[in-house]
Design an enzyme around this catalytic site. Structure first.
Site, PDB file in Angstrom:
ATOM      1  N   ASP A   1     -14.301   5.112   9.440  1.00  0.00           N
ATOM      2  CA  ASP A   1     -14.649   4.839   7.904  1.00  0.00           C
ATOM      3  C   ASP A   1     -15.068   3.475   7.720  1.00  0.00           C
ATOM      4  O   ASP A   1     -14.526   2.766   6.768  1.00  0.00           O
ATOM      5  CB  ASP A   1     -13.298   5.209   7.098  1.00  0.00           C
ATOM      6  CG  ASP A   1     -13.704   5.405   5.520  1.00  0.00           C
ATOM      7  OD1 ASP A   1     -14.833   5.732   5.420  1.00  0.00           O
ATOM      8  OD2 ASP A   1     -12.928   5.498   4.890  1.00  0.00           O
TER       9      ASP A   1
ATOM     10  N   LYS B   1       0.775  -1.089  -0.369  1.00  0.00           N
ATOM     11  CA  LYS B   1       0.037   0.013   0.088  1.00  0.00           C
ATOM     12  C   LYS B   1       0.925   1.138   0.056  1.00  0.00           C
ATOM     13  O   LYS B   1       1.786   1.409   0.895  1.00  0.00           O
ATOM     14  CB  LYS B   1      -1.090  -0.061   1.152  1.00  0.00           C
ATOM     15  CG  LYS B   1      -1.709   1.008   1.285  1.00  0.00           C
ATOM     16  CD  LYS B   1      -3.022   1.196   2.541  1.00  0.00           C
ATOM     17  CE  LYS B   1      -3.968   2.219   2.522  1.00  0.00           C
ATOM     18  NZ  LYS B   1      -4.805   1.907   3.534  1.00  0.00           N
TER      19      LYS B   1
END
Length: 455
Positions: free
Chosen positions: A226, A121
């Protein structure tokens, strides 16, 4: 900017040396001057200028000559530095296809030497789709100036720290492998994002598992902030895995209840629309005019027992561990001490401790001496009253009061001096540089003092 790792084959040691020089220069410069890059890289015969031309061709650096001639790193150049470091560490030796793109990161497949596939990532804060980072994230804290590369590095550190802590406490998260700069290496989660799933064999079980994960996070002192169908992975066996943690906050956050309710609401709405799940609702008329909806079974933030753990305190609600935070505090204190003690180079720590101890002992001895003298004065006063035939007691009383006042005055003066010396610490010692002054301010002031003393 698309990541093309084939360029890595054509980069030499000098190229990475100059890239590292630009990165080091960006600690204090938004645009690093060319002369500073050449001085940091220390290549022979001015070779850094030729290397910069090659890096500019591959878009690893950006040239800016608006105010002065200089360069700055691009995200592609930052990617190459992180990938090169990971390869040197032996974390992986090959980069595969791109798995996904988010508003603040890109995810790629990487392969180890034994064939194991991992996920890489790369945080890319500063995209046009998400530039309100300063208002929506707490990466900056007290800092006023920043660049996007530095913010991406802080986001990667934060996510790595949270992922490690959650894995140790048994949460369904990917295995955090390594982190460098803005690059995070984790295990590849088998499955698909929940948003891509159209059918579930046991939607009730999956729903309870997801809501249980939200509640368990809150019990350990954290809120995801989130938690939606985009950040939940599910495999063929309907096993749930949570991803994406840079925005997590503590349950003591001022808006913690709002974030918690929003995460729960996202899950309820998604399962209601996608899998046609019905949730019972009871309507109770409180005032007779408006109906209050009491949703049965929905977790409430105020009813959660938050004593299962203190991950928010252990991680300080940031991407740094306590050790890193203590090191930063020590560095800050060292800088403050350097500025405050710049004129006291002749004293050491041992001398400071001895000096403070002697000052405290001086202070205590003066206090005791004052008390003893007060007792002595009182005894003398009593004796004078007993021998009243030979002397006038009024005259003795006046003389004794004058002596007592002078003694107390002198003792209090000595006590104040001792207290001031103790508070000043090592500053009451003369600096060794004062004896080396040649025509400076101190010598001029001493001449003026001597001149005034002659009058």
């Amino acid at each position: 900017m698309k990541l093309d790792v084939n360029v890595l084959r054509y980069l030499s040691k000098d190229d990475f040396r100059v890239l590292t020089a630009v990165e080091m220069g960006m600690r204090n410069h938004e645009i690093v001057p060319s002369e500073l890059i050449d001085r940091i890289a220390s290549l022979k015969h001015g070779g850094s200028y030729k290397v910069l031309k090659n890096l500019l061709k591959h878009k690893l650096v950006h040239h800016d000559a608006s105010k002065y001639d200089g360069f700055r790193l691009t995200y592609l150049g930052y990617d190459f530095l992180a990938i090169k470091t990971m390869v040197n560490r032996g974390v992986f030796n090959g980069v595969g296809r791109q798995l996904g793109t988010g508003k603040e990161s890109d995810i790629f497949e990487v392969v180890k030497e034994d064939g194991t596939v991992l996920a890489m990532k790369l945080h890319r804060l500063g995209r046009v789709s998400f530039r309100a980072v300063k208002a929506k994230r707490d990466y900056l804290r007290h800092r006023s100036s920043y660049n996007w590369l530095y913010l991406s590095r802080l986001a990667a550190l934060k996510e790595f720290a949270f992922m490690k802590a959650l894995e140790e406490h048994g949460f369904p998260v990917p295995n955090a492998v390594d982190c460098n700069r803005h690059c995070l290496i984790m295990s590849l989660v088998p499955g698909y994002p929940l948003v891509q799933v159209k059918e579930l064999q046991n939607p009730d079980v999956v729903f309870e598992t997801i809501i249980g994960a939200v509640v368990r996070l809150a019990e350990h002192g954290l809120i995801h902030c989130d938690f939606n169908e985009f950040n939940i992975m599910i495999d063929d066996d309907e096993k749930v895995t949570m991803i994406d943690f840079p925005q997590m906050v503590s349950v003591s956050h001022p808006n913690a209840q709002m974030y918690f309710d929003r995460d729960v609401e996202c899950i309820y709405k998604f399962f209601e629309k996608r899998f046609n799940m019905l949730f019972e609702e009871n309507e109770n008329d409180s005032d007779g005019s408006e109906a209050e909806i009491d949703e049965v079974g929905r977790p409430q933030f105020s009813e959660i027992n938050k004593n299962s753990g203190f991950l928010d305190k252990e991680l300080a609600a940031s991407g740094f561990t306590r050790k890193d935070q203590n090191e930063l505090e020590k560095l800050t204190e060292a800088e403050l001490d350097m500025y405050s003690d710049s004129d006291d180079e002749g004293t050491g720590d041992d001398e400071d401790e001895d000096m403070n101890e002697t000052n405290i002992k001086q202070l205590e001895s003066l206090q005791l001496e004052k008390e003893d003298n007060n007792h002595l004065v009182g005894d003398e006063h009593d004796d004078n009253h007993q021998v009243g035939d030979e002397h006038d007691p009024e005259d003795d009383g006046e003389a004794e009061s004058e002596d007592d006042a002078e003694l107390v005055k002198s003792l209090s003066k000595q006590r104040r001096k001792a207290i001031q010396a103790a508070h000043r610490g090592k500053r009451n010692f003369a600096s060794r540089n004062t004896y080396k002054d040649k025509g400076g301010k101190s010598s001029q002031s001493s001449k003026v003092h001597k001149h005034l003393g002659g009058w």
